[in-house]
Design a protein around this motif. Sequence first.
Motif: not given
Length: 706
Positions: A394-404, A411-416
């Motif tokens: 399994n090869y994985a990468g992710y990115f997420s962004y959080a903001k108050t 808020t928080k959003a991401g993708v993997r």
Amino acid sequence: MKLKYILISTLLSAALSAQVQKDSIKHVEQINLLVKKKLIERKADRLIFNVEASIASQGMDATETLANVPMLKVDENMGSISITGKSSVNVMINGRMLNLSGNALLNYLKSIRSENISKIEVITTPPSKYEAQGNSGLINIILKKNPNLGFSGNINSNLIQRSYSGFSSNGSLNYQTEKFSSSLKLTYYDSAKRTDENYNIIGASQNYSNSIRRDMWKELTPTLNMSYKISKNAEIGMEYIYAHQKSGMDIVNTTKNIDTSLNEENLLTNTFHREKLPTHTLSAYYDLKLDTLGKKLSIAGNFYKNNSDTEVNFSTLTLSDHSVQDVKTTSLISPQIFSAQADLELPFSFGTIETGVKFNQFKNSSDIRYFNLNGGQYVPDLSRANLFTYQEENYAGYFSYAKTFGEHWETKAGVRYEHTNAESFTPSSNSENKYNYGQWFPSAYISYKKDKNVFSFSYSRRINRPSMGNLNPFRWYSNPYSYSSGNPLLTPAYINNWELGYTFNNKFSTSVYYLRMKNAFGQISTIDDISQISTYLNYYNNNSWGLNASYTDTFFKFWETSIAMNATLQNSSVFNIDAETQKGSSFGYYISNTFTLNKNKTLVFFLNYSHSFAYKNVNSYFHAFPEMASGLKISLMEKKLQINATVTNIFAQRYRGELYFSDNTQYMNNYWDGRSFRLSVNYTFGSSKKKISKKNIKFEEKERAE
């Protein structure tokens, strides 16, 4: 005279200093009382239960503590921890996946004291930082900072009385300096229980099976953990766990089979099952703080290996002709897992960015052999032997962004993204299967807080990959005719979770959720002449709507109570099987009461009751299950010595249910020795100079080796 004056001044100064220190401690304690932590907090992506704020959660182990958390259910009979209304979850310690399941997970958690737990996070829709594997959610147990400079430790012993007596004990010895931290932990348990299982298949032909079983477990597990601060901003560490496990089952099974011509055959089988399972787990990490604002780079690697060596001997008496078949099966299963990952956390003024990559490799080889006793010699039966190899990457990468945004919005959003290559091979049938697939797993969260009200919304997509045991096609025989096997053609299930939550005054919490599961798999049993055969299939899709609600409060300063309920509606469709689906519904509630019996809060009585009403799911129906537990907790020697006595499943309830197919109905009626008496004694010792932190290492894949 001068010397006398100096001596008197010194004594007065010491007395004044002691009084000042005493007053300071008292002042700090008063401040702590004023700023007592809130019992329940809701964040954008999780619900937080502060253990220190719960009277009911003091003086117990982590398993018992989890049972006090709203929405969580701990079932020691089934060896499971689940979110109410959903399925089993994965458990983390400080963000590190334990990757244990069943009794192994519960025994590990019993070695953790509630006094060492700061809070418990319930993550029903995990963010993109975490593995997408798993079909329900995550529980993250946050431990307090590692105790003290110098030596410290803990000793715990437990006695459990079911049909048989069991015993467990664990101890830890810690040594800390400003830069170096080490911990040596030793766990031992020896336990047994009686199981009564009944499984009947009634259709054109009929099969009635009853098994009376004694299950036994014995394990000795040393754990070594070390870390070293290379500099102010850099730290390295490692953890090694060796588990020397032995398990066994003594089974007496009676089977009655009636074919379509009403011919009856009765079998009596005595089984002797023994397994040795030495397990090695090695983990290492490197943490680097990039600046003083919180930017951080983490690199970690994990290795896991075990060799399950099992021998099963069974003797089957056929009552129609009084013939006896003596059979032996041996198996050697060797799963191996390697993973490496890098995580980068970047807080900025405009928000926090998290990103990372991960690589996992699974390998498994299994060899099962079947022998018939003939003329006093065991002769191999090659037609029933099997070899199986499996490899997955399994090869994985992710990115997420959080903001108050201000004081109210979070808020928080991401993708993997995960890409999987899998290959299995069965030499005996020259069967080879290859899979190659990639999937995106998005997640999003938003919460709004105003005064005592917190609203939240979350979404995440997940995957549930089959375990190696689900995939392995070799047959586990219960008698010469009946067996269970895995299925190398199984494919993953996919889950979408939506949840809307609300918390009021940090005491009342409720959530409404929708869960869509596609291509789900499970175990299916069929009759083939005199044989009962079980295997795994992808066979259903499921839509589930649910409501959770809980309220926790303290009355009259000595009574803490928690009330929780869950209701669900389900709609399912099936494929690959002929079955009658049920319009699913369920309802259950839980009430826990903890009473402090003295002023010093060292004597506590508790009484808990839960009731799961009868419910339907896919093509199954399960009967109601009421359960009551009660106990007493005593704290001595300034709470360094704690004694707990508990009685569980007082009513000795049985698990009963039916599965409906087009050509047969299957009935289960099981008792897994749930009623028990438990006595636990725990003693904590050591220095209390200064607390320092300890790194926990993520290893999220190990549970799929089962």
